[in-house]
Structures are given as structure tokens and as C-alpha cells.
Design an enzyme around this catalytic site. Structure first.
Site, PDB file in Angstrom:
ATOM      1  N   SER A 218       0.833  -1.193   0.000  1.00 61.96           N
ATOM      2  CA  SER A 218       0.000   0.000   0.000  1.00 61.96           C
ATOM      3  C   SER A 218       0.877   1.255   0.000  1.00 61.96           C
ATOM      4  CB  SER A 218      -0.949  -0.047   1.206  1.00 61.96           C
ATOM      5  OG  SER A 218      -2.022   0.824   1.052  1.00 61.96           O
ATOM      6  N   ASP A 442      -9.354  -4.581  -5.806  1.00 68.88           N
ATOM      7  CA  ASP A 442      -8.858  -3.739  -4.713  1.00 68.88           C
ATOM      8  C   ASP A 442      -9.550  -2.378  -4.791  1.00 68.88           C
ATOM      9  OD1 ASP A 442      -7.423  -2.357  -2.787  1.00 68.88           O
ATOM     10  OD2 ASP A 442      -5.465  -2.965  -3.536  1.00 68.88           O
ATOM     11  N   HIS A 470      -7.021  -6.082  -0.278  1.00 76.06           N
ATOM     12  CA  HIS A 470      -5.998  -5.057  -0.444  1.00 76.06           C
ATOM     13  C   HIS A 470      -4.683  -5.577   0.125  1.00 76.06           C
ATOM     14  CE1 HIS A 470      -3.947  -1.278  -0.627  1.00 76.06           C
ATOM     15  NE2 HIS A 470      -3.884  -1.133   0.670  1.00 76.06           N
TER      16      HIS A 470
END
Length: 501
Positions: A218, A442, A470
Site C-alpha cells: 500500500s 482492490d 488489499h
């Protein structure tokens, strides 16, 4: 990058890697500042390794690395960055360090080796020391706050763009920015991803490593790409899991993923509609969406009082985001909204507002909102003209009525002091090829974003899984994905082409 609390809440609900407390167990004493000067290669010998604050695992040891507050002035004021280490299990086969940190921005990284270790293949553990770190100004690393008594829901400053309230919401944003300057003005111009990457290179030097390998999910994936742009000759094997694109941070990225938020809500609604007998939110997707929207609208007008708690629109919005990030959380969130709709106290396995970690001294109230806002505001320019926000709110309200107005609304970044840094863009990338990972559904980082990052790093390969989640490596448990990453980390072998697992 995202509603930090949504990530942490989701992780807590699903027993994933990052927890709001940054670890468990009894308090421990942080190491004293390292004796080594910034950037001095020491092989780790100049670092004082001791127990890690807030983490009870005795095998995990922590130390402080001294870094400049302003990297343009390396002999000026310094701050500390705390690192943690789990040694490789087979010293004879050790390749080096696998560095990692939390997402957010603002998530802790010191505890991550403990949660990563059992999820990684034995071959990876044999070859790498797992090294986590809290980025500058996060938790153990010279933490900052903005003088607030509590966190924002999700640890993310956002207002719903309620019609007729723009002036009041802009005034709130200005007050928050002013409070941050009063409380941490010395730090704010230096809270950039580029500076965090420069800190990473001093960590590398302090550990005595010529190169580092890296696993970042991320926002931490974004940090990895920025490190590769600034220090291409120091890159070994980099796994970038659902990375944010440095070329579009932050407002273009956050507005650009609004359609994915809407699609994620539709997916949750469809799932709940198929279980109407259990949750009672509606028999069709449209009915469930209407129920969720109605609850959020009601809480935005006036908090929904249930028992001893008044549920605000911000809190319930953060709860919804936690649900749409990962299909494995659909049931938890659907049950919570069903309880609110019925006037019952929802049972949640995570707090809506981030909790300060137990056993980590000196973390101010409101810390996670402060760090998330500081990095987002300093990383790239934001519009200063309120008319830009008003225009975007009107457009988004027509096209994406649930999330669009809030994502487009004004926030403290419109009033933030200038950063003493320049944005880093992924042009002319010269670091070695990386392995980029993405989930096709996602919501937090749509796969088009990860594809764009992979395209900017010559020779890189993209590995995707067809899942609504995610940052899937390694905890989602997809055997094909995990085997591909393991092969790369242990042999350096990238797939011949982009791969769909």
C-alpha cells in the site's frame, strides 16, 4: 493513502499483519540513541539492540538510528528512527535484510517482523533478517501530534461536504492546520515520503548493508518506489504490494479511486442482499445501498445515540470503508450496520478511532491523524483556492454521491505550510526491476494504479489475484501468489511475463 483506521480495523478483524496497538504484550524500554553518526556504515555494531517498546516477542530487538531532520542539512538538528530486527534463521544462507514498514502513511513498522515471520516461507526466513521501522514522526520515531484530544475516525481527516456547510468545514480544516503548526511546526515541512526514503538509506548504512531488499504494501509500496528512484544502486529485491503511484499523489489519486469505493459498496450491498434473512438490510443490492446511505445521512445530520455512544457520520463512514476494503470483512460490517439500523449497540472487533499503543511512551493524542495528514499535505501541492474544492464537490455529487463529495472536499492541506522538499516522480527510473502485486478488485489501490507503477519500473512484473482485498501478500493466502513472491525473494527470478494467479 487511505483511511488508516480502515486498514488497521480490517487487519484486526481478519488477524492480518498490522494492529492498532502496533504490537501486544508488556511494555519494554526503548534503546538509547545509536552511537553511530547518520549514514556511518557499522554493520549494526554501533547500534544498541534492546527490547522493543510495546512488543512482547523477546526475539525481536530494536535500536535507534539517528537521522537529520532536514537531509539538506545533515549536520543540523537530528531525530531518531526506531528499527526492529528478527535475524535470519540460517546464517550460512543469509542474503541480507528484508526491510518493511507500515502503510497509511502513518502505520507503525516496528512490530511487522513478528506478524510477517510465520506467514513467510521458511526459505525466505532462512535468507533474510526481517527489519521493520517506524517512519519519522510515527510512534517510536520522534512522534508528533496536532494538539487534538482524540483521533479522527479512521485516523483520517475528512468531512462529508454537507450542503450549505462548506464555509464551516473549511474553517475546521484551517483550525486543524493551525493547531498542527503550533504543536509540530518544526516537523511538518520535513514529513515527506522522500525524507522517509532517505532515512531508509541511513538505516541501510547503519546496518552495514550494501543493498537492501524490501517488502512494502500500500503506502509502503509507494515508499519503496521512491527509495528506488533516489537510490537505484542500493536496490536488491523489491516486492511492491498494491503500491500507490508517486506520480498522482495525493489529491488526484484519492479522487481517482472514488469509483472503486462506489463499486466496493455495491459489492458489499450485493453480498448482504443475498443474506437478507440474516442482516435485514434489504433484499436487493439497491435496497441495501439505500439502507447504508440512509444510515450515513442520518448520522451526518445528527449523531445516532445508542447506549452510551453517539455514532457520527464520520465513524460510520470509516466503518463502511473498513468493510469495502476486503470481502472477508463484509459480515462484520453488515452486522454492525444492521445493529445500528435496529438501535442496538454494534459489536466490533476493532475500535473506530485508532488507539495509542500500549507500552510505547510519548505518543500524543491524535497522533495517527496528525502523521497521516502531515505526510499527505507535504508530499505534493494541494489547491489553495476554495473554488477548486467547491467545483469538484459539485461534479462528484452528481457522479459518485456516496463518497465523491467527501473525497473532493477541502481539508487541512489547503492551509498547510510549504514542505522543504520536492515531490519525487517515477520518470527515468533506473532501479532494478521489481515484483509488483495487486488484487483485481482492490478498492484502496485500484489495480490500474499498481499497473501504472509496474510500467514505470523497467523490466518489472505484475502478479494479480482475482480477489476483493488489499495488499494480499502474504496474509490473503493465495498459494500461487505467495509461491511467486517466495521464488523471487529466494532466487531473484521474476516471472517471464505478467502473471494472473
Amino acid at each position: 493513502m487511505s483511511v488508516r483506521k480502515a486498514l488497521l480495523a480490517l487487519s484486526a478483524a481478519l488477524a492480518l499483519a498490522v494492529t492498532p496497538s502496533g504490537g501486544t504484550g508488556a511494555a519494554a524500554t526503548l534503546a538509547a540513541p545509536a552511537a553511530a553518526a547518520p549514514g556511518t556504515p557499522t554493520g549494526g555494531k554501533g547500534l544498541r539492540w534492546e527490547a522493543c517498546a510495546g512488543v512482547s516477542t523477546p526475539e525481536l530487538r530494536c535500536a535507534r538510528v539517528t537521522v537529520p531532520l532536514d537531509h539538506r542539512r545533515p549536520r543540523g538538528r537530528t531525530i531518531s528512527v526506531v528499527i526492529s530486527r528478527l535475524p535470519a534463521t540460517d546464517p550460512a544462507r543469509r542474503r541480507g535484510v528484508l526491510l518493511t514498514t507500515g502503510g497509511g502513511p502513518g502505520g507503525p513498522g516496528v512490530p511487522l517482523p513478528v506478524s510477517l515471520a510465520p506467514a513467510l516461507a521458511a526459505e525466505v526466513r532462512a535468507r533474510y533478517d526481517l527489519v521493520g521501522f517506524d517512519m519519522r514522526f510515527v510512534e517510536r520515531s520522534t512522534p508528533i501530534g496536532c494538539g487534538q484530544p482524540e483521533e479522527e475516525p479512521g485516523g483520517f481527516w475528512v468531512r462529508p461536504a454537507t450542503p450549505g456547510r462548506f464555509t464551516a468545514e473549511a474553517a475546521e480544516a484551517r483550525r486543524y492546520a493551525d493547531d498542527c503548526v503550533r504543536a509540530a511546526g518544526w516537523a511538518l515541512p520535513h514529513a515527506t515520503t522522500a525524507n522517509a526514503a532517505r532515512d531508509m538509506d541511513l538505516i541501510r548504512a547503519a546496518l552495514g548493508e550494501e543493498k537492501i531488499s524490501y517488502l512494502g504494501g500500500s503506502y509502503a509500496g509507494l515508499l519503496g518506489t521512491v527509495y528506488g528512484k533516489l537510490f537505484p544502486h542500493r536496490v536488491d529485491r523489491f516486492v511492491l504490494d498494491s503500491p500507490v503511484n508517486a506520480n498522482t499523489i495525493w489529491r488526484p489519486y484519492e479522487m481517482g479511486r472514488t469509483p472503486a469505493f462506489e463499486e466496493g459498496t455495491t459489492a458489499l450491498a450485493a453480498w448482504a442482499a443475498g443474506r437478507h434473512s440474516e442482516y435485514g438490510l434489504g433484499e436487493t443490492t439497491a435496497q441495501v445501498r439505500a439502507t447504508l446511505t440512509g444510515i450515513l445521512d442520518r448520522a451526518t445530520r445528527a449523531p445516532v445515540v445508542i447506549g452510551d455512544h453517539a455514532w457520527t457520520g464520520g465513524e460510520l463512514g470509516a466503518l463502511l470503508v473498513a468493510g469495502i476494503y476486503d470481502e472477508r470483512a463484509f459480515g462484520v460490517v453488515a452486522a454492525a450496520f444492521a445493529a445500528v439500523a435496529a438501535g442496538r449497540e454494534p459489536s466490533l472487533p476493532f475500535p473506530i478511532r485508532p488507539q495509542r499503543p500500549e507500552g510505547v511512551p510519548g505518543v500524543p493524542a491524535g497522533h495517527y491523524t496528525a502523521t497521516n495528514t502531515a505526510y499527505r499535505c507535504a508530499d505534493a501541492p494541494w489547491p489553495r483556492d476554495p473554488r477548486v474544492y467547491l467545483r469538484d464537490i459539485a461534479t462528484e455529487r452528481d457522479h459518485h454521491p456516496l463518497f465523491g463529495p467527501g473525497n473532493a472536499n477541502i481539508n487541512p492541506c489547503a492551509f498547510w505550510p510549504p514542505a522543504k522538499d520536492e515531490p519525487v516522480r517515477l520518470t527515468g527510473y533506473r532501479a532494478p526491476a521489481a515484483l509488483v502485486v495487486a488484487a483485481l478488485r482492490d478498492v484502496a489501490v485500484p489495480p490500474s494504479v499498481s499497473r501504472a507503477v509496474a510500467a514505470r519500473i523497467p523490466g518489472s512484473r505484475l502478479v494479480t489475484i482475482d480477489a476483493h482485498t488489499h495488499a494480499p501478500f502474504p496474509h490473503y493466502g493465495n498459494a500461487c501468489l505467495n509461491a511467486t513472491v517466495t521464488r523471487y525473494l529466494t532466487t531473484g527470478e521474476l516471472p517471464a511475463t505478467d502473471t494472473a494467479c
